[in-house]
Design a protein around this motif. Structure first.
Motif, PDB file in Angstrom:
ATOM      1  N   PRO A   1      37.936 -12.343 -20.510  1.00 27.46           N
ATOM      2  CA  PRO A   1      38.098 -12.662 -21.931  1.00 27.46           C
ATOM      3  C   PRO A   1      36.403 -12.694 -22.530  1.00 27.46           C
ATOM      4  N   ARG A   2      36.531 -12.268 -23.666  1.00 30.13           N
ATOM      5  CA  ARG A   2      36.141 -11.715 -24.782  1.00 30.13           C
ATOM      6  C   ARG A   2      35.494 -13.012 -25.076  1.00 30.13           C
ATOM      7  N   GLY A   3      33.713 -13.144 -25.554  1.00 28.12           N
ATOM      8  CA  GLY A   3      33.436 -14.349 -25.729  1.00 28.12           C
ATOM      9  C   GLY A   3      33.198 -15.684 -26.895  1.00 28.12           C
ATOM     10  N   CYS A   4      33.209 -16.600 -26.705  1.00 30.68           N
ATOM     11  CA  CYS A   4      33.247 -17.760 -27.929  1.00 30.68           C
ATOM     12  C   CYS A   4      32.765 -17.035 -28.932  1.00 30.68           C
ATOM     13  N   GLY A   5      31.938 -16.531 -28.745  1.00 28.07           N
ATOM     14  CA  GLY A   5      30.870 -16.292 -29.772  1.00 28.07           C
ATOM     15  C   GLY A   5      31.248 -15.147 -30.524  1.00 28.07           C
ATOM     16  N   THR A   6      32.390 -14.311 -29.854  1.00 21.70           N
ATOM     17  CA  THR A   6      32.996 -13.167 -30.732  1.00 21.70           C
ATOM     18  C   THR A   6      33.901 -13.573 -31.759  1.00 21.70           C
ATOM     19  N   CYS A   7      34.666 -15.449 -31.372  1.00 18.94           N
ATOM     20  CA  CYS A   7      35.172 -15.470 -32.739  1.00 18.94           C
ATOM     21  C   CYS A   7      34.722 -16.562 -34.032  1.00 18.94           C
ATOM     22  N   HIS A   8      33.621 -17.125 -32.885  1.00 19.51           N
ATOM     23  CA  HIS A   8      32.668 -18.699 -33.662  1.00 19.51           C
ATOM     24  C   HIS A   8      31.366 -18.617 -34.009  1.00 19.51           C
ATOM     25  N   ASP A   9      30.431 -17.018 -33.947  1.00 18.14           N
ATOM     26  CA  ASP A   9      29.512 -16.802 -34.261  1.00 18.14           C
ATOM     27  C   ASP A   9      29.823 -16.268 -35.471  1.00 18.14           C
ATOM     28  N   SER A  10      30.452 -16.661 -36.689  1.00 16.41           N
ATOM     29  CA  SER A  10      31.209 -16.089 -37.933  1.00 16.41           C
ATOM     30  C   SER A  10      32.733 -16.004 -38.181  1.00 16.41           C
ATOM     31  N   HIS A  11      32.760 -16.536 -39.428  1.00 12.59           N
ATOM     32  CA  HIS A  11      34.068 -16.959 -39.111  1.00 12.59           C
ATOM     33  C   HIS A  11      34.702 -15.290 -39.863  1.00 12.59           C
ATOM     34  N   ALA A  12      33.974 -13.979 -40.342  1.00 14.24           N
ATOM     35  CA  ALA A  12      34.331 -13.355 -40.516  1.00 14.24           C
ATOM     36  C   ALA A  12      34.963 -12.571 -39.143  1.00 14.24           C
ATOM     37  N   GLN A  13      36.213 -11.137 -38.486  1.00 12.19           N
ATOM     38  CA  GLN A  13      36.250 -10.552 -37.675  1.00 12.19           C
ATOM     39  C   GLN A  13      35.425  -8.917 -37.998  1.00 12.19           C
ATOM     40  N   VAL A  14      34.857  -8.500 -36.777  1.00  8.06           N
ATOM     41  CA  VAL A  14      34.220  -7.075 -37.190  1.00  8.06           C
ATOM     42  C   VAL A  14      34.950  -6.400 -35.651  1.00  8.06           C
ATOM     43  N   GLY A  15      35.224  -5.339 -35.808  1.00 11.10           N
ATOM     44  CA  GLY A  15      35.381  -4.389 -35.027  1.00 11.10           C
ATOM     45  C   GLY A  15      35.103  -2.547 -35.491  1.00 11.10           C
ATOM     46  N   LYS A  16      35.361  -2.120 -34.232  1.00 12.08           N
ATOM     47  CA  LYS A  16      34.457  -0.555 -34.019  1.00 12.08           C
ATOM     48  C   LYS A  16      35.430   0.053 -33.792  1.00 12.08           C
ATOM     49  N   SER A  17      35.332   1.348 -34.383  1.00 11.21           N
ATOM     50  CA  SER A  17      36.714   2.033 -33.341  1.00 11.21           C
ATOM     51  C   SER A  17      35.885   3.495 -33.772  1.00 11.21           C
ATOM     52  N   GLU A  18      35.991   4.047 -32.864  1.00  8.69           N
ATOM     53  CA  GLU A  18      35.448   5.575 -32.667  1.00  8.69           C
ATOM     54  C   GLU A  18      36.527   6.451 -31.644  1.00  8.69           C
ATOM     55  N   TRP A  19      36.096   7.598 -32.301  1.00  8.03           N
ATOM     56  CA  TRP A  19      38.016   8.035 -32.430  1.00  8.03           C
ATOM     57  C   TRP A  19      37.467   9.958 -32.196  1.00  8.03           C
TER      58      TRP A  19
END
Length: 622
Positions: free
Chosen positions: A487-505
């Protein structure tokens, strides 16, 4: 002697469906004769064929048609069904090519274990004479050579002789008629909306032409239609299994390899799972990049049908309760724990899928489909990775994982206005069928918002491309479901209300660019909407007859062209309560580490991540 002769005759007849006098048997069962014809690969041992097919009483003509009473090749083979190749080249535009003409009459057995192990190479000189540069696939004989589509009429004439109910069920099913995909008729329509796989081109040419602001011919439309048809299955795609290496007449129940194209490259579910969504079940060489971590279930040998149970050839998928409910068969304690927790409305995949791959952009613009220049080239080769999914509430209020990325279709005459977050429901409509291949003249299609978990946001219509043509922009947000692992860590949802992802292509398609170019962007989903920022990319060096806007409209439009405001995509939680709950969990896990124990403590640890109160009760009961 009479008894022995009778037994031998019966055995021979049974091996070939009680048709020992068939010219099929007389010719193809004679090895010397087939060698004299220069067709040694067409020799078939009758007893072996019978064992492989496993359908007592079935004859050659039950599956292949033809006339078994005629001694000549021409007469006996008249109207016979055959597998055929799909060729692409100067004279052949993703069209059917005879195996004999291509010099590809070798036995249908796998060459190695790669995803294209069933596609024969053919004879280079013969292919050149035919105008074929690449053999892109092989199709089984229940398909229409003109459109490459599954032909219900052929299935009724062959499989339907013994499996009438099954064929009838399948031919009227959503999968058999491709009902949902064929409901996509107009790019500018709010529902079901524009989508990555595009509109349905079959029986839709005049409609597509009216939507297109540049010349669009019937030949261009047909080339795209053929390409789309190769991904959608018939009876043999699921049940014919030469790819197993157990014989070229092997049949059986579908398995994961069947669902992934059966060794005929990246078709069937490999496309939407490992490319469009990027969190596919099989991954490996089907994934982009191929080194993405494979999910726990494929590594454990779980088959697709273990979770997706067809009933009368109707398959559970997307938002189906039966597919999601399958988790409880192996993880009953965990499912029970989650259902009784504060995360009861969180989908398993929301936590257990992390990195996704493949498409990070896709644009429908001037390009090439199967050797045909067209206004509707699909520029999808922005292969790369997204480090974390974005979580959204589906139509029933359940949190699911999606991969948002920018999309557009260019060269449009119509406009689409901005929408909020939508799920791909299909308003009730009648869709035309192809009567020539055995489909009904028309059939009805509809789908509710809770029947599907794929989402999208129409951003709007742009008129400021250099060409002056209209472009409809949207954010594709397909659900991620299959590559479940740590699983992703709890902090990836609960450290911030904002969701941030990075795409590389990294993008390369020789018909579009002279050399590979790379880039990246950040996607942020929060209370203010969704934004694509920090966009950087190398300057693309274009191939002849291609413009930057055709394949990379993000390079000529404003940087905020795909940003959407006014939609709350933040993750709601109470900071104090959440911080306290995380501290309690860490304290409990730390205490477990100090205890001695085996399997019971391991189970308690697992349950604790899903429901701490339940884990405490389990520990107390030890």
């Amino acid at each position: 002697m009479k008894t022995l002769l009778t037994i031998l005759m019966l055995l021979t007849a049974q091996a070939w469906g009680f048709d020992a006098k068939s010219q099929c048997v007389i010719c193809h069962g004679d090895k010397a004769k087939m060698e004299s014809f220069g067709a040694a690969s067409m020799y078939l041992d009758p007893a072996q064929v019978d064992r492989e097919v496993g359908m007592e009483g079935a004859t050659c003509v039950d599956c292949h048609l033809g006339d078994p009473s005629q001694p000549s090749k021409e007469a006996s083979h008249k109207d016979m069904l055959r597998p055929f190749l799909v060729g692409v080249g100067p004279k052949v535009k993703g069209q059917a090519v005879s195996r004999a003409d291509a010099g590809a009459l070798q036995p249908l057995v796998p060459a190695g274990d790669g995803m294209d192990r069933m596609i024969p190479e053919g004879d280079p000189k013969r292919l050149e004479a035919l105008g074929v540069k690449v053999v892109s696939g092989i199709e089984w004989h229940d398909r229409d050579p003109e459109t490459l589509a599954y032909a219900p009429k052929v299935a009724e004439q062959t499989c339907g002789r013994c499996h009438a109910k099954e064929v009838k069920d399948y031919n009227s099913s959503a999968k058999g008629l491709l009902k949902h995909q064929r409901a996509y008729r107009k790019w500018s329509e709010t529902l079901p909306g524009p989508q990555n796989c595009g509109m349905w081109f079959g029986q839709n040419y005049e409609n597509m032409k009216s939507q297109t602001s540049v010349p669009f011919t019937a030949a261009q439309n047909a080339a795209t239609d053929r390409s789309c048809n190769t991904c959608h299955p018939g009876c043999n795609d699921c049940h014919y299994k030469p790819f197993t290496g157990k014989g070229r007449h092997s049949y059986g129940q579908p398995d994961t390899d069947s669902c992934y194209g059966g060794g005929r490259a990246s078709i069937c579910h490999a496309g939407p799972m490992d490319r469009r969504r990027g969190a596919g079940y099989v991954r490996g060489e089907y994934a982009f990049p191929s080194n993405l971590p494979r999910g726990a279930h494929i590594r454990a040998g779980v088959q697709c049908l273990d979770c997706h149970k067809p009933v009368n050839h109707q398959f559970g998928h997307l938002a189906a309760d039966d597919a999601r409910g399958a988790c409880a068969k192996c993880h009953a304690d965990i499912v029970k724990a989650v259902q009784a927790s504060s995360h009861s409305k969180v989908d398993c995949a929301a936590c257990h899928i992390t990195v996704s791959g493949a498409y990070q952009y896709t644009f429908w613009g001037k390009g090439n489909f199967a050797g045909v220049e067209t206004p509707y080239g699909k520029h999808k080769e922005y292969y790369g990775t997204r480090d974390l999914p974005t979580l959204i509430r589906n139509a029933s209020g359940r949190w699911i994982a999606v991969k948002p990325y920018p999309m557009a279709v260019l060269n449009q005459t119509m406009e689409a206005g901005p929408t909020g977050l939508l799920f791909r429901s299909i308003p009730k409509r009648s869709v035309p069928g192809n009567v020539r291949i055995g489909e009904p003249p028309a059939f009805e299609v509809s789908r509710g918002a809770t029947d599907v978990n794929d989402a999208f946001i129409i951003v709007g219509t742009r008129n400021d491309l250099p060409s002056g043509n209209k472009a409809i922009l949207w954010v594709q947000m397909d659900k991620l479901s299959h590559a479940l692992g740590q699983p992703r860590g709890c902090g990836t949802c609960h450290d911030s209300h904002a969701q941030v992802g990075k795409s590389e292509w990294s993008y390369f398609e020789a018909k579009d660019v002279a050399k590979r170019f790379k880039g990246s962007y950040t996607v942020t989903a929060d209370k203010n909407g969704i934004r694509f920022t920090d966009t950087v990319y190398e300057t693309p060096v274009m191939a002849a007859n291609r413009k930057v806007e055709d394949i990379a409209p993000f390079a000529v439009l404003p940087k905020d062209a795909w940003d959407v405001k006014g939609i709350n995509l933040s993750i709601p939680f109470n900071e104090k309560k959440t911080a306290k709950a995380r501290q309690e969990l860490d304290k409990f896990l730390s205490g477990l580490d100090k205890r001695k124990g085996g399997e019971e403590l391991r189970k308690i640890r697992v349950i604790a991540y899903h429901n701490l109160a339940m884990a405490k009760k389990m520990l107390k009961a030890l």
